[in-house]
Every structure is written in C-alpha cells, then in structure tokens.
Design an enzyme around this catalytic site. Sequence first.
Site, short mmCIF file in Angstrom:
data_model
loop_
_atom_site.label_atom_id
_atom_site.label_comp_id
_atom_site.label_asym_id
_atom_site.label_seq_id
_atom_site.Cartn_x
_atom_site.Cartn_y
_atom_site.Cartn_z
N GLY A 89 0.82 -1.26 -0.03
CA GLY A 89 0.00 0.10 0.08
C GLY A 89 0.95 1.28 -0.15
O GLY A 89 1.89 1.37 -0.62
N SER A 90 0.42 2.49 0.68
CA SER A 90 0.88 3.50 0.56
C SER A 90 2.42 3.66 1.00
O SER A 90 3.02 4.63 0.81
CB SER A 90 0.20 4.60 1.07
OG SER A 90 -1.06 4.89 0.76
N THR A 91 2.78 2.94 1.87
CA THR A 91 4.34 2.56 2.19
C THR A 91 5.13 2.75 1.05
O THR A 91 6.38 3.26 1.20
CB THR A 91 4.90 1.81 3.14
OG1 THR A 91 4.31 0.22 2.71
CG2 THR A 91 4.06 1.80 4.66
N PHE A 92 4.78 2.17 -0.07
CA PHE A 92 5.58 2.10 -1.15
C PHE A 92 5.72 3.41 -2.02
O PHE A 92 6.68 3.49 -2.81
CB PHE A 92 4.91 1.09 -2.00
CG PHE A 92 5.95 0.15 -2.97
CD1 PHE A 92 6.72 -0.55 -2.48
CD2 PHE A 92 6.16 0.57 -4.38
CE1 PHE A 92 7.90 -1.00 -3.55
CE2 PHE A 92 7.17 0.38 -5.16
CZ PHE A 92 7.90 -0.72 -4.82
#
Length: 463
Positions: A89-92
Amino acid sequence: PATTPVEVNSKGHSVTLTIDRNIQHVAESELQAAVEKYNARGGMAVVLSPGTGEILAMATAPSFNPNAPSGAPAEARKNRSLTDSFEPGSTFKVFTLASAIEMGAVNSTDRFFCENGSYHYAGKVIHDTHRHGWLTASEVVKFSSNIGITKINERMNGDRFYDMIRAFGFGSRTGIELQGEVPGIAPSRRAFESRLRRATVAFGQGISVTPLQLAAGMAAVINGGKSMKPYLVREIRDPEGKTVFRGEPRELRRVLSPKTSSQMREILGKVVQEDGTGTQARIKGFLVGGKTGTAQKVEPGSGRYSTTKRTASFIGFLPLNDPKLLILVVIDEPRGVVYGGVVAAPAFNQIAVKTAYYLGIQPTETAALAAVRPSGPSASSRVTPVSTARTAGAMVMPDLSGLSMGRVVDIMGGYSVKLSLNGSGIAREQTPAPGAVLVPGAECSVKFAAEPPVRIAAGKGAR
C-alpha cells in the site's frame, strides 16, 4: 565411494545474536497490545539499525511457546516477517518518490494536480481517500495521494523505475540467516510496459513484499542511500571459545545518492507533522520520520480486492537527521478502524520511545523530559513517591527492586537515560540508588538474580 567421518561434538557451538532481548520484549508486548486492541488476525514488527542492517527485534503475533510447539497452530509457528508477503500500500510511495528524485524526473517542490480525489487513468478510475487539488511532490507523500504519485510515476522512465525497485531489494530474498524466507512478488519488466500496472505499483498495489524487505528497503532510503544486508548472527564460537564466524555490516549496493536520501528524510519528517497522516507516531523529544500504509487484501481464490480486509502499517525512524532506529509495525486485518496511521503508528510510537531511551539515543529536542511516563496501577505500585519529581530539569530514579526485566524496561522507557541490564530473574541491585537525581543521558544499571526459594524454619512440631 569413500566417506569422510563426521565428528560429533556434544558441546556444540555458541551463537550470539544481534537480537536484544529487552527490545524484543518491548516489540512483542506492544505488537500484541495493538493486535488485541483492534481484534486483528495478527501482526509483525521489525526493529533494525538502518546504518548496519542489524536486526534488534523481530516479533510476530500470535506467537507460541517454543518449549511446546505442538500445541500451537502452524500459522503461529512461522516467522511471518520473512515467510509471508503482503501488498504494502502507501508505504511504497516512499520508493516511488525516492526513485523519481534520484532520476531527476521530479523535484520535491514540483506541483501536481490531484483531481479533487478522482482521476480517470488508462481506462480506470484512481481514487484518493481525501480530496486534494494542487500538491507538491513532498505533499503527495505527506497526504498519501494515489493520484499524485501516479502523476509522479508518469514522469519516470518505466525501465529505470523497474531497475530501482529491484535495487531496493524487492522481488529478491534478503539472504538473512533464517530458513523459510520468500522473495515476495515483483512484476516483471514486461509487465511494467503497462501504464496501469506501473501506476498501481507506484502506490503499492500489484507488488508483494515481506516485512523484512520493506524494512531493509526503507533503511536504504534514509541511511544515505546504501542497501545493507539484514543480519542477526553476531558471532559463533566453538566449544573452546574460538570465534569461527563474526557477522558484520555488509553494503550490497548504493541505491540513492546522499543528497536524495537527505531529501527523503526531510519529506518523511513532514508525514508525522500536525496535518500529516502519521501524527500518532510523533514522540516528544525526538524528530521522527515515517510513512503510513493501508492496503486492501486480495480475497484468496478470487483475485479481487476485499471490501473489508486491510493491512495497516507504519514504518518510521529516529532521529530524523541521523537515523539510529528503524521500526516497522504491520497489523493484519484490524477490525473497526483500519488505517495505518491510527492502528500501527501508536505501536511504533511506544516501541520507538522505549527502545530509544533504553539504548541511550540522545533526544533531539528539549521536550524529551515530557516523554511518555509509566501509567496504571502496575506501573506506579513499585515507583517511589518522588519518582516523577523534577530538580532543575531532572528526574528521580525509581525503586526497581523485585521487578522483572521486562517491567524495568517498560518503566525506564520514560527516562532519557542509558540503561544497562545484567543477569536474569528479578531486580536485585540498581545504580543510581532510588531517589537519586537523573539527568538526560545518565547511565543506569540494574542487576537481576533468581528469587531465592522460600525456606521454612524447622521448629517445634515441624515435619
């Protein structure tokens, strides 16, 4: 054929790990508390030194008693930080923006129109959780905009972006000294020819990573740009005490320039500011950086994203400008609240503050003395009445006698001191003595010993 005789040594070799038992205790306790609070399926936590790759703690929940493994389900006996992969998800978005800045495709101040939350792209509609208009590249990560990161992705050459993803270590095993590690799932170079696939990967869908990979990748982003091999065997000695193996930091490759790494630390510091998505990761006394993640899970067998199942995560580090600790917390299928900034960031906060003070990492702000203090009946019952007093900006040493090592770590986590623990059992001796004035950075030591058995004096009528 001739065979070589094998000499069996019943004494065996001694193995020393980089795992710190006190940091491990903190990670396990805080992870379990978060899993229980949100009635989650499970969770993982990794604590490492970003500059060296040393693993300081690696926790999984639910866990099991290694002395009675047969009584635990197979799922609980896995080290999910390296055996399981998930869509980040958004950590990427961290890796997407870092790649774009490194290539020179964008500057952190470049502005992107985020379409007020809905963007028709390559035959699909990309949505944001919140509506945004114009955002800088830095704000795209701060507010976690899928649309903004998609437009940043468009600025990059697809082949070079693919190479950056692989250079960060995604799609490959880290090579840590444990069995069962999986490589995760990275798209092929050919798959990256699809604009839509490239866009979804940019915001963390269509790619699968292990927690260990994610932590190691983030370490490269913040440590000056070097990909370090994660390791947990510090030393192996033979029965005679001779060192036959010594684990040492190993740089695999340079992924980012120091300049890009510095920019990313500054950007990630803004995520935990007042209006960012990771405010609950803030720690009084330290400048912290990090990124939230909330990813939909794929329903097994259907290939479709679940409307109810999520993976919530937070990955962060401190101090901001000279990272000594990197901590990842992943909560699998939390119920009720599902966002990483709400579910995982508080667990990061507690692991980080207790570990930082335990290791004696110097606070970066004068507000350190207002750090989280022990609370609740169990915490106060063993602390002297003057334990919260302050003298010229200092605190007072509590009475730790009779406490377990884990409890000592919990209590002393609220003090900005360097803590040394020796022995096992319960606390028997401590330096300084209870009531002594403590100043930030002071050295405190506690010695532990087994509790002596209760003796019944022989007397009249005793048997």
